[in-house]
Design an enzyme around this catalytic site. Structure first.
Site, mmCIF file in Angstrom:
data_model
loop_
_atom_site.group_PDB
_atom_site.id
_atom_site.type_symbol
_atom_site.label_atom_id
_atom_site.label_comp_id
_atom_site.label_asym_id
_atom_site.label_seq_id
_atom_site.Cartn_x
_atom_site.Cartn_y
_atom_site.Cartn_z
ATOM 1 N N LYS A 166 -1.327 25.071 -47.426
ATOM 2 C CA LYS A 166 -1.577 25.406 -46.058
ATOM 3 C C LYS A 166 -2.159 25.759 -45.733
ATOM 4 O O LYS A 166 -3.281 25.577 -44.877
ATOM 5 C CB LYS A 166 -0.415 25.514 -45.281
ATOM 6 C CG LYS A 166 0.856 23.965 -45.146
ATOM 7 C CD LYS A 166 2.189 24.115 -43.824
ATOM 8 C CE LYS A 166 2.775 25.322 -44.700
ATOM 9 N NZ LYS A 166 3.418 25.279 -45.817
ATOM 10 N N THR A 167 -2.132 27.163 -45.708
ATOM 11 C CA THR A 167 -3.470 27.654 -45.630
ATOM 12 C C THR A 167 -4.294 28.296 -45.576
ATOM 13 O O THR A 167 -5.806 27.893 -44.962
ATOM 14 C CB THR A 167 -2.754 29.307 -45.963
ATOM 15 O OG1 THR A 167 -1.437 29.683 -45.338
ATOM 16 C CG2 THR A 167 -4.057 30.665 -44.745
ATOM 17 N N ASP A 180 -1.175 26.507 -37.796
ATOM 18 C CA ASP A 180 -0.613 26.350 -38.576
ATOM 19 C C ASP A 180 1.143 26.402 -37.952
ATOM 20 O O ASP A 180 1.073 26.981 -37.358
ATOM 21 C CB ASP A 180 -0.516 28.438 -39.490
ATOM 22 C CG ASP A 180 -0.203 27.988 -40.769
ATOM 23 O OD1 ASP A 180 -0.011 27.023 -41.433
ATOM 24 O OD2 ASP A 180 -0.224 29.174 -41.238
ATOM 25 N N GLU A 181 1.992 25.784 -39.272
ATOM 26 C CA GLU A 181 3.055 26.140 -39.571
ATOM 27 C C GLU A 181 3.576 25.403 -37.347
ATOM 28 O O GLU A 181 4.569 25.857 -37.269
ATOM 29 C CB GLU A 181 4.549 27.356 -38.965
ATOM 30 C CG GLU A 181 3.632 28.419 -40.690
ATOM 31 C CD GLU A 181 4.431 28.225 -41.775
ATOM 32 O OE1 GLU A 181 4.724 26.679 -41.647
ATOM 33 O OE2 GLU A 181 4.129 28.500 -43.201
ATOM 34 N N GLN A 224 10.165 21.579 -43.530
ATOM 35 C CA GLN A 224 10.899 22.553 -43.674
ATOM 36 C C GLN A 224 11.191 23.016 -42.321
ATOM 37 O O GLN A 224 10.982 24.457 -41.908
ATOM 38 C CB GLN A 224 9.360 23.764 -43.969
ATOM 39 C CG GLN A 224 9.285 23.405 -45.869
ATOM 40 C CD GLN A 224 8.064 24.166 -46.388
ATOM 41 O OE1 GLN A 224 9.022 25.058 -47.016
ATOM 42 N NE2 GLN A 224 6.900 23.571 -46.430
ATOM 43 N N ARG A 278 11.280 27.776 -53.034
ATOM 44 C CA ARG A 278 10.187 29.168 -53.584
ATOM 45 C C ARG A 278 9.759 29.623 -54.999
ATOM 46 O O ARG A 278 9.343 30.460 -54.985
ATOM 47 C CB ARG A 278 11.340 30.450 -52.602
ATOM 48 C CG ARG A 278 11.538 29.961 -51.069
ATOM 49 C CD ARG A 278 10.551 30.142 -49.892
ATOM 50 N NE ARG A 278 10.599 29.030 -50.400
ATOM 51 C CZ ARG A 278 9.366 27.620 -49.385
ATOM 52 N NH1 ARG A 278 8.375 29.240 -49.459
ATOM 53 N NH2 ARG A 278 8.814 27.050 -48.651
#
Length: 653
Positions: A10-11, A195-196, A226, A587
Site C-alpha cells: 500500500k505505501t 492512506d489506510e 482490515q 502479520r
C-alpha cells in the site's frame, strides 16, 4: 480507490504516485498526503525522499490527519474561532478535565468511568454532533456524557486548548462555514492522497470531501478487510461506498502478497471469505514459494498454551531465528500475563507493544506541564499539575479556594492565583510558594521567547523549580534516579528538536505539539526482543513467526459479541472480529501458530472453552495439528469432527 490486500504494498502505491506526479510537473507543495500514524508518515516521507529530489520531498504536505489539523488551525485560528495561541490536550489531559467536570456535576459523588464518558463525547464529536444535538437514551453514561459535553467544550475554550478530536472537527467546521477559507485550501492542494482509508471516521471523510477541489484529484488506498477500529469511530462504509462519496471513481485491486507464504495466505483467504461486509471479493496470491504448514495447536489449558509458546520460541531461536522476529498476538491484554511468566522463566527477552510510552510517564508529564504553562498560562490543567509538584506547601484546600474565586469572578485560574495573596484562608507559606512559582514561570517565558537554547532553558527551569532535586532525593533512591533520567530524556528530545528544525520555525509550542502528536516517534529502542501485542495494536507490524493465542469463543470473537447475557451483537460487530483475526493471521511471513486452550481457570472455577468459529473449515492442506514434541497430538480428522460439532451447537444457539 486502490483496494490493497494485506502485504500488497500500500505505501509503495502512494509514494510512487507522489513521485510520478512531481515527475510530470505537479508542484510538490500542491500535494497533500495523509495517513494515520507518525510512523507511517515518516516511512512515506523517507520513501518519497528516495524517489525524487530532496527539496521536492520536503515541500510536500505529508502528515497525519491530526498533524494537518494543527497546521490548518494555526494558519486559520481566527476563522476557526480560536482566541490566540492554543495548546493541544492529549488523552490524559482530556480525561483529567473530564474527571473534574464529572466531580462538579450532580452525579459527582458517584464513581463514574471518565474514559467511558470521554469515549461517548469523542464519538459524538467525530460524527459532527454538537452538544445540543445529542439524543436522549435510558443509559446513565449517555445521560452524564450529554450533561458534561457542553461543559467540557466550554472549559477547553476558556483554557485556549483543543483536544485530539478538535484538530479534525474544528478544521471541518471552519471549511464548512467559511467558503473563502475552503476555496483557498482547495486551490492550495491540487492532489489529495489518503492512506489506510478504511480507518477514516465521519469527520475525516468530510475533511477529504471538503479539500477535494473541482478537479476531483483524490486517490485513497485501503483495505476493507482490515477495517478493525469501529469501536473508536472508524466507519467501514466510507470505503464500501466510496463511489457514492466521490462519483466516477475508478477502483483498482491489488491482490499479490509479497509478505507471507502460500499456506498462511490460504488460511487468511478462507477466514475473510466468510465476511459479509466486503467491497468486492479479493483473494491474496502469494509471490513467494511454499513454506511450512500453519500449526493449529490444541492445549489442555491456558497455562499449557503459554508453555508451548515459550518452548517453541526457544526452539526456533536455537535454530537460527531472532527474538525480534517473533510476535505473540492476542485479543485482550489479560491474555499476556501467563505468557509473560513463561517468557521470564525461560529468560526470553520481550517487550509489550503499545504499552506506556516514555512521554506518558508521570514524571515526564509533570516536566512537560511546566513547559505547557510557560507557553499558555491559561492551561489550567497543567497549572494545577505543577502547583505542588514537587511539594511546596500548596495544599488541596488552597487550590479549592483559588478555584472558587476564579469561578465566582469568572476569571482564568492563573489570574486567581495571582490574586491568591489577598484571598482569605490561604496560608502565608502557600502565598509565598505561589508567588515564587509564578515568578519562575514568567522568567522562563521571557527566555523561551528568544527561540534559542530551548533545551538549556528547560533544564534550568526544572532545576529552579526543584523538580530535579526532588527526583534525586535520598528518599526516592534508585526509582527517583530512573525518573530523573526520564525527565532528561525530555530535555534530549528538545535538543533533537532544535537540531532538526530551522531557526525561523523553532518554538517551544512546536516542540510540545510534536511530543503530543508524535509519541511513537520517540519510542525507546526495542532491541532483539519478542513482541507481545494485542491484535488491534499489531496492525501494520509483521514478523517471521507469529503466534495468535486464545483462538476460542469469548476471546476471538470477543465475549461482548457472542454472549447474549452481555449484549446482542450486530452482524457488523462479528464481521469486525473476523477482520481482526484476519489481520493477526496476515502479520506472519514464514510460520504461523494458532493456539487454543480447552479450558481455563476463571474466578476459581475451571471453565471449558469452545474453539473459535474462525477456525472452522480451514484448508486441510495448509494446516497441521501440532503439539510440542513430547506432548500428545490430536489427529486432523478428530479436530475437524470436533469443529463441526461445535459449529452446530453455535448455530443452534
Amino acid at each position: 480507490m486502490v483496494l490493497a490486500g494485506a502485504g500488497s504494498g500500500k505505501t509503495r502505491v502512494i509514494t510512487h504516485r507522489i513521485a510520478r506526479l512531481i515527475e510530470r510537473g505537479t508542484r510538490p507543495e500542491a500535494i497533500l498526503a495523509v495517513t494515520f500514524t507518525n510512523k507511517a508518515a515518516g516511512e512515506m516521507a523517507h520513501r518519497v525522499g528516495s524517489l525524487t529530489r530532496a527539496d521536492a520531498a520536503r515541500s510536500i504536505w505529508l502528515s497525519t490527519f491530526h498533524s494537518f489539523g494543527v497546521r490548518f488551525l494555526r494558519a486559520e485560528a481566527k476563522a476557526a474561532g480560536l482566541d490566540g495561541p492554543f495548546v493541544v490536550f492529549d488523552q490524559s489531559d482530556s480525561l483529567g478535565l473530564l474527571r473534574e467536570l464529572i466531580g462538579r456535576s450532580r452525579r459527582g459523588q458517584r464513581r463514574l468511568d471518565a474514559a467511558a464518558i470521554g469515549a461517548r463525547i469523542s464519538l459524538w464529536k467525530n460524527k459532527l454532533v454538537a452538544p445540543e444535538d445529542t439524543s436522549t437514551t435510558d443509559v446513565e453514561y449517555d445521560d452524564v456524557a450529554r450533561e458534561v459535553y457542553p461543559l467540557y467544550e466550554g472549559e477547553l475554550r476558556s483554557m485556549r486548548a483543543v483536544d485530539f478530536d478538535d484538530l479534525v472537527v474544528l478544521t471541518v467546521k471552519t471549511l464548512q462555514n467559511r467558503p473563502d477559507v475552503r476555496a483557498r485550501w482547495q486551490t492550495r492542494f491540487r492532489h489529495l492522497l489518503i492512506d489506510e482509508f478504511q480507518d477514516t471516521n465521519s469527520s475525516q471523510l468530510e475533511l477529504a470531501k471538503l479539500l477535494t477541489n473541482e478537479l476531483g484529484n483524490i486517490c485513497v488506498v485501503g483495505d476493507d478487510d482490515q477495517s478493525i477500529y469501529g469501536w473508536r469511530g472508524a466507519d467501514v462504509s466510507n470505503i464500501l461506498q466510496f463511489e457514492k462519496h466521490f462519483p466516477g471513481a475508478k477502483i483498482v485491486c491489488l491482490e499479490e502478497n509479497y509478505r507471507s507464504r502460500p499456506e498462511i495466505l490460504a488460511v487468511a483467504n478462507n477466514v475473510i471469505a466468510q465476511s459479509s461486509l466486503r467491497k468486492r471479493e479479493k483473494k491474496l496470491r502469494a509471490t513467494r514459494a511454499s513454506g511450512p504448514r500453519v500449526r493449529l495447536c490444541e492445549l489442555d489449558d491456558t497455562e499449557s498454551e503459554a508453555t508451548l509458546v515459550s518452548k517453541e520460541i526457544k526452539d526456533v531461536v536455537a535454530n537460527g531465528a531472532m527474538f525480534g522476529n517473533v510476535g505473540i498476538l492476542y485479543r485482550s491484554n489479560l491474555q499476556a500475563q501467563l505468557v509473560e511468566e513463561q517468557l521470564r522463566a525461560r529468560q526470553i527477552p520481550y517487550r509489550l507493544f503499545g504499552g506506556t510510552q516514555i512521554f506518558d510517564r508521570k514524571e515526564v508529564k509533570d516536566a512537560a506541564a511546566y513547559l505547557r504553562v510557560v507557553v499558555n498560562p491559561r492551561d489550567e490543567l497543567s497549572l494545577r499539575r505543577v502547583l505542588n509538584c514537587p511539594p511546596r506547601g500548596i495544599g488541596a484546600t488552597t487550590v479549592e479556594r483559588v478555584s472558587t474565586h476564579a469561578r465566582a469572578e469568572r476569571i482564568p485560574f492563573v489570574e486567581a492565583l495571582v490574586a491568591a495573596s489577598s484571598l482569605d484562608g490561604v496560608p502565608n507559606n502557600a502565598r509565598g510558594s505561589i508567588a515564587r512559582l509564578l515568578e519562575d514561570i514568567g522568567a522562563a517565558r521571557k527566555q523561551f521567547r528568544s527561540g534559542e537554547r530551548l533545551a538549556a532553558t528547560a533544564s534550568a527551569l526544572f532545576e529552579r523549580v526543584g523538580l530535579n532535586k526532588d527526583l534525586l532525593s535520598e528518599e526516592r533512591g534508585k526509582s527517583g534516579a530512573h525518573r530523573h533520567e526520564n525527565v532528561q530524556f525530555l530535555v534530549r528530545a528538545l535538543e533533537r528538536y532544535e537540531q532538526s528544525v530551522a531557526r525561523s520555525d523553532r518554538s517551544l509550542t512546536g516542540f510540545l505539539e510534536r511530543i503530543t502528536l508524535s509519541n511513537e516517534a520517540e519510542e525507546e529502542q526495542t532491541g532483539n526482543r519478542v513482541t507481545l501485542s494485542t491484535l488491534h495494536a499489531a496492525k501494520g507490524l509483521e514478523f517471521d513467526i507469529v503466534f495468535v493465542i486464545g483462538c476460542v469463543e469469548g476471546q476471538i470473537p470477543h465475549a461482548r459479541f457472542t454472549d447474549p447475557k452481555i449484549s446482542e451483537a450486530a452482524p457488523a460487530d462479528l464481521d469486525e472480529e473476523r477482520r481482526l483475526f484476519y489481520v493477526g493471521v496476515t502479520r506472519a511471513r514464514e510460520r504461523l501458530y494458532l493456539t487454543r486452550p480447552k479450558k481455563r481457570m476463571l474466578r476459581g472455577t475451571v471453565t471449558p472453552m469452545t474453539p473459535s468459529r474462525f477456525l472452522e473449515g480451514l484448508p486441510e492442506d495448509a494446516i497441521e495439528v501440532y503439539s510440542h514434541p513430547g506432548e500428545q497430538t490430536i489427529e486432523v480428522d478428530e479436530m475437524a469432527s470436533m469443529s463441526r460439532d461445535i459449529l452446530a451447537r453455535l448455530t443452534a444457539r
